[in-house]
Design a protein around this motif. Structure first.
Motif, PDB file in Angstrom:
ATOM      1  N   MET A 150      -7.491  -3.137   6.926  1.00 42.34           N
ATOM      2  CA  MET A 150      -6.905  -1.582   6.422  1.00 42.34           C
ATOM      3  C   MET A 150      -8.002  -0.755   6.619  1.00 42.34           C
ATOM      4  SD  MET A 150      -5.371  -0.395   2.784  1.00 42.34           S
ATOM      5  CE  MET A 150      -6.947  -0.694   1.732  1.00 42.34           C
ATOM      6  N   SER A 151      -7.983   0.196   7.428  1.00 39.81           N
ATOM      7  CA  SER A 151      -8.933   1.640   7.234  1.00 39.81           C
ATOM      8  C   SER A 151      -8.501   2.301   6.518  1.00 39.81           C
ATOM      9  CB  SER A 151      -8.662   1.894   8.761  1.00 39.81           C
ATOM     10  OG  SER A 151      -9.703   3.011   8.859  1.00 39.81           O
ATOM     11  N   PRO A 184      -5.852   6.918   7.450  1.00 40.70           N
ATOM     12  CA  PRO A 184      -5.676   5.472   7.244  1.00 40.70           C
ATOM     13  C   PRO A 184      -4.787   4.768   8.020  1.00 40.70           C
ATOM     14  CG  PRO A 184      -5.363   7.180   5.476  1.00 40.70           C
ATOM     15  CD  PRO A 184      -5.330   7.918   6.511  1.00 40.70           C
ATOM     16  N   ASN A 185      -4.812   3.412   7.895  1.00 40.39           N
ATOM     17  CA  ASN A 185      -4.280   2.618   8.933  1.00 40.39           C
ATOM     18  C   ASN A 185      -4.169   1.281   8.278  1.00 40.39           C
ATOM     19  OD1 ASN A 185      -2.918   1.627  11.418  1.00 40.39           O
ATOM     20  ND2 ASN A 185      -4.655   1.023  12.328  1.00 40.39           N
ATOM     21  N   TYR A 186      -3.103   0.208   8.515  1.00 41.56           N
ATOM     22  CA  TYR A 186      -3.175  -1.126   8.322  1.00 41.56           C
ATOM     23  C   TYR A 186      -2.430  -1.704   9.303  1.00 41.56           C
ATOM     24  CZ  TYR A 186      -1.264  -5.237   6.125  1.00 41.56           C
ATOM     25  OH  TYR A 186      -0.842  -6.528   5.814  1.00 41.56           O
ATOM     26  N   ASP A 233       0.745  -1.282  -0.168  1.00 45.80           N
ATOM     27  CA  ASP A 233      -0.011  -0.051  -0.300  1.00 45.80           C
ATOM     28  C   ASP A 233       0.826   1.174  -0.013  1.00 45.80           C
ATOM     29  OD1 ASP A 233       0.541   0.813   2.719  1.00 45.80           O
ATOM     30  OD2 ASP A 233      -1.001  -0.820   3.474  1.00 45.80           O
ATOM     31  N   SER A 234       0.192   2.522  -0.235  1.00 44.37           N
ATOM     32  CA  SER A 234       0.926   3.727  -0.255  1.00 44.37           C
ATOM     33  C   SER A 234       1.423   4.118   1.170  1.00 44.37           C
ATOM     34  CB  SER A 234      -0.131   4.830  -0.805  1.00 44.37           C
ATOM     35  OG  SER A 234      -1.309   4.562  -0.068  1.00 44.37           O
ATOM     36  N   MET A 235       1.113   3.364   2.379  1.00 43.43           N
ATOM     37  CA  MET A 235       1.564   3.718   3.439  1.00 43.43           C
ATOM     38  C   MET A 235       2.836   2.876   3.672  1.00 43.43           C
ATOM     39  SD  MET A 235      -1.765   3.826   5.881  1.00 43.43           S
ATOM     40  CE  MET A 235      -2.405   2.245   5.243  1.00 43.43           C
TER      41      MET A 235
END
Length: 232
Positions: free
Chosen positions: A93-94, A127-129, A77-79
């Motif tokens: 994933m939020s 966002p969170n993972y 992901d982009s994080m």
């Protein structure tokens, strides 16, 4: 109230590399009477061929949970997160204000996983993972509490009053699950055959449960997922 959802009557898609059963309206399958169940918006039962997958794409304002049935699921992901999970393991994933991610099967065997989307309590979250590698043995003849709301006690916490449990029930054994007043639940018979209050479910079937306790008997050894939430 119990309502069986026959997998043979679900929406479906076959893109060659991806074969899906849709528990709710999704992509080319649209049923105005089957958009969601409470805060549960999507359950896709996906089969992904080896060395293929979902290229990078965006999401926002959704709690997304992936539960692997068989094979390997590799997330990026982009994080700057990148992880691989296998049978019985979960990633969360939020999407919040927006995130890009990809999901690939980099293994040698077909990947089967449940893609689950739940509406958050509010939009615009950060966002969170996360992922969690549950021990398979912890769900044998026992409800394994994997996901809860922020005030719950499951290892994975989401921004919604909802709980996710998994179970492997050996043939001939029974187990109960309470769905209290003001609550509802959606059950997925992932593998095997079982009877819910006498109603038989086969692999890939679903069931809506509203304010009714259930007694599950495994006709065959059964792999089951339950998503429990506030009634709407």
């Amino acid at each position: 109230m119990l309502k069986k959802i026959d997998s043979n009557k679900m929406g479906s898609s076959n893109l060659g590399w991806l074969r899906s059963k849709f528990h709710f309206s999704f992509a080319g399958y649209y049923n105005p009477d089957n958009i969601q169940f409470g805060v549960l918006r999507v359950i896709n039962d996906d089969l992904v061929e080896a060395q293929t997958g979902f290229d990078t794409h965006p999401h926002r304002d959704m709690e997304i949970i992936s539960y692997v049935v068989n094979g390997e699921l590799t997330h990026g992901d982009s994080m700057n997160n990148k992880n691989t999970i296998t049978r019985g393991q979960v990633q969360y994933m939020s999407a919040g204000t927006g995130v890009y991610h990809s999901e690939y099967n980099l293994g040698e065997d077909t990947l089967r996983f449940l893609q689950i989307w739940i509406f958050p309590e509010e939009n615009g979250l950060t966002p969170n993972y996360g992922d969690y590698r549950f021990n398979w043995e912890d769900r044998k003849n026992n409800w394994l509490h994997m996901v809860s709301g922020l005030n719950g006690n499951a290892p994975i916490k989401i921004h919604q009053d909802a709980n996710i449990y998994s179970l492997e029930l050996e043939q001939g054994k029974e187990i109960s699950f309470p769905v209290r007043e003001g609550r509802q639940a959606y059950l997925v018979q992932i593998e095997g055959t079982s009877a819910m209050n006498g109603i038989e479910l086969n692999d890939r079937d679903g069931m809506e449960i509203v304010e009714e306790d259930i007694l599950i008997k495994a006709v065959e050894t059964s792999h089951i997922l339950i998503l429990e939430m506030k009634k709407q």
